[in-house]
Design an enzyme around this catalytic site. Sequence first.
Site, mmCIF file in Angstrom:
data_model
loop_
_atom_site.group_PDB
_atom_site.id
_atom_site.type_symbol
_atom_site.label_atom_id
_atom_site.label_comp_id
_atom_site.label_asym_id
_atom_site.label_seq_id
_atom_site.Cartn_x
_atom_site.Cartn_y
_atom_site.Cartn_z
ATOM 1 N N GLU A 47 -30.729 26.888 23.042
ATOM 2 C CA GLU A 47 -31.550 25.800 23.403
ATOM 3 C C GLU A 47 -30.976 25.323 24.501
ATOM 4 O O GLU A 47 -29.858 25.102 24.881
ATOM 5 C CB GLU A 47 -31.635 24.716 22.417
ATOM 6 C CG GLU A 47 -32.105 23.415 22.536
ATOM 7 C CD GLU A 47 -31.917 22.430 21.476
ATOM 8 O OE1 GLU A 47 -30.583 22.244 20.968
ATOM 9 O OE2 GLU A 47 -32.670 21.552 21.148
ATOM 10 N N ASN A 110 -38.720 19.756 25.290
ATOM 11 C CA ASN A 110 -37.738 20.387 25.226
ATOM 12 C C ASN A 110 -38.232 21.959 24.875
ATOM 13 O O ASN A 110 -38.833 22.018 23.681
ATOM 14 C CB ASN A 110 -36.759 19.773 23.853
ATOM 15 C CG ASN A 110 -35.313 20.792 23.683
ATOM 16 O OD1 ASN A 110 -35.321 22.099 24.061
ATOM 17 N ND2 ASN A 110 -34.544 20.336 22.844
ATOM 18 N N LYS A 127 -40.540 21.776 21.552
ATOM 19 C CA LYS A 127 -39.889 21.644 20.363
ATOM 20 C C LYS A 127 -40.789 20.419 19.562
ATOM 21 O O LYS A 127 -40.928 19.568 20.186
ATOM 22 C CB LYS A 127 -38.549 21.194 20.632
ATOM 23 C CG LYS A 127 -37.584 20.858 19.546
ATOM 24 C CD LYS A 127 -36.078 20.487 20.078
ATOM 25 C CE LYS A 127 -35.150 20.137 18.868
ATOM 26 N NZ LYS A 127 -33.849 19.843 19.592
ATOM 27 N N GLU A 146 -32.634 12.885 22.153
ATOM 28 C CA GLU A 146 -33.818 13.629 22.354
ATOM 29 C C GLU A 146 -35.028 12.942 22.097
ATOM 30 O O GLU A 146 -36.179 13.034 22.786
ATOM 31 C CB GLU A 146 -33.674 14.919 21.309
ATOM 32 C CG GLU A 146 -32.623 15.895 21.421
ATOM 33 C CD GLU A 146 -32.886 17.184 21.141
ATOM 34 O OE1 GLU A 146 -34.036 17.832 21.001
ATOM 35 O OE2 GLU A 146 -32.112 17.491 20.132
ATOM 36 N N CYS A 171 -33.629 24.488 17.681
ATOM 37 C CA CYS A 171 -32.597 23.777 16.989
ATOM 38 C C CYS A 171 -33.196 23.009 15.635
ATOM 39 O O CYS A 171 -33.135 23.708 14.575
ATOM 40 C CB CYS A 171 -32.130 22.741 17.936
ATOM 41 S SG CYS A 171 -30.471 22.369 17.338
ATOM 42 N N ASN A 196 -28.271 23.696 19.912
ATOM 43 C CA ASN A 196 -26.992 22.843 20.252
ATOM 44 C C ASN A 196 -26.736 21.974 19.039
ATOM 45 O O ASN A 196 -27.269 20.832 18.783
ATOM 46 C CB ASN A 196 -27.135 22.097 21.383
ATOM 47 C CG ASN A 196 -27.316 22.746 22.595
ATOM 48 O OD1 ASN A 196 -26.245 22.912 23.515
ATOM 49 N ND2 ASN A 196 -28.493 23.359 23.088
HETATM 50 N N1 CDV Z 1 -30.136 19.863 19.309
HETATM 51 C C1 CDV Z 1 -30.609 19.640 18.105
HETATM 52 O O1 CDV Z 1 -31.641 19.667 17.493
HETATM 53 N N2 CDV Z 1 -29.316 19.247 17.396
HETATM 54 C C2 CDV Z 1 -29.325 18.829 15.843
HETATM 55 C C3 CDV Z 1 -28.398 17.840 15.708
HETATM 56 C C4 CDV Z 1 -28.522 16.592 16.236
HETATM 57 C C5 CDV Z 1 -28.335 17.599 13.969
HETATM 58 C C6 CDV Z 1 -29.547 20.046 14.824
HETATM 59 O O2 CDV Z 1 -30.272 19.755 14.053
HETATM 60 O O3 CDV Z 1 -28.729 20.901 14.867
#
Ligand code: CDV
Length: 317
Positions: A47, A110, A127, A146, A171, A196
């Site tokens: 990501e 995103n 996203k 975000e 993510c 991430n």
């Molecule tokens: N980039 C993300 O979506 N990170 C989230 C963190 C903030 C918990 C994740 O679900 O990994």
Amino acid sequence: MSRYVNVAMGQLGPIQRNDSRPQVVARLCELMRQAHALGAHLIVYPELALTTFFPRWYIEDEHDLNQFYERDMPNLATEPLFSLARSLGVGFYLGYAELAQEAGCQMRYNTSILVDRAGQIVGKYRKVHLPGHRDHEPWRRFQHLEKRYFSPGPGFGVTRAFGGVVGMALCNDRRWPETYRVMGLQGVELVLIGYNTPVHNAPAPEHDDLSLFHNQLSLQAGAYQNGTWVVGVAKAGLEEGVDSIGGSCIVAPSGEVMARCHTKGDEMAIARIDLDFCAVYQRTTFNFDLHRQPQAYGMIVQRKGQTLAADGTPLGE
Ligand code: CDV
């Protein structure tokens, strides 16, 4: 005849704020070359793979913020990756921050794209589950903005590519069973997910020790419960003082981990996956036509959160 795809993970180590796009794209190209040398048809990157994870900062100046977004794809900086993909015949999944123009309005997403072995964009995903917060929260060691910097995308489509049915997520999406099930209902066979994930979770620091476990648990559950391959790829390591998990892995429809990265830096790992292996699960234990009971699941879309009575006890139907 089985449908095999050689899928590589292009895990990235940290990208610092001053690292330029050409520097990062050179790293992505190097991972693609390594993947090609081992016969990859597809490489999956993380990501927001072109810049540092900028939602960790509260950025008020719009010009400064816009530096982290891409207006076009491909663009001058990413063209070498597309061109390498074309010459090697290696497709890719890539996450990046997208600045879009919609009916005269500027929108921020995103985003991830799926690029085929001819270097053509064949799928785009924005996203849906945006974690974190909207306002500056100085009590945190670092921000996770975000919700401020992106709008949620419309949903989870699938694309026919690489000989199968491919879906994308990003993510935080991987923690939600709805993500996989919506794609599962469209017959998904391969779900690609870049991430991430900071080790430290400010609202629940007692979860920090479980960050890697929760990552793998989510990917394995999503794969097994929908009889699909799932590929999760991290941007890992110490980025601008924030440590993020690695643990990139490829999970089979059985829920078993078939390949895994073991460092927190730039690392390529690969697995030969058989898309026909999905059918063994999709036609038996998770034959949705035969076994699902959607009349019992209405609450999932009717309610956003738990509904509690005034005394805090859960409300029934
Ligand atoms: N980039 C993300 O979506 N990170 C989230 C963190 C903030 C918990 C994740 O679900 O990994």
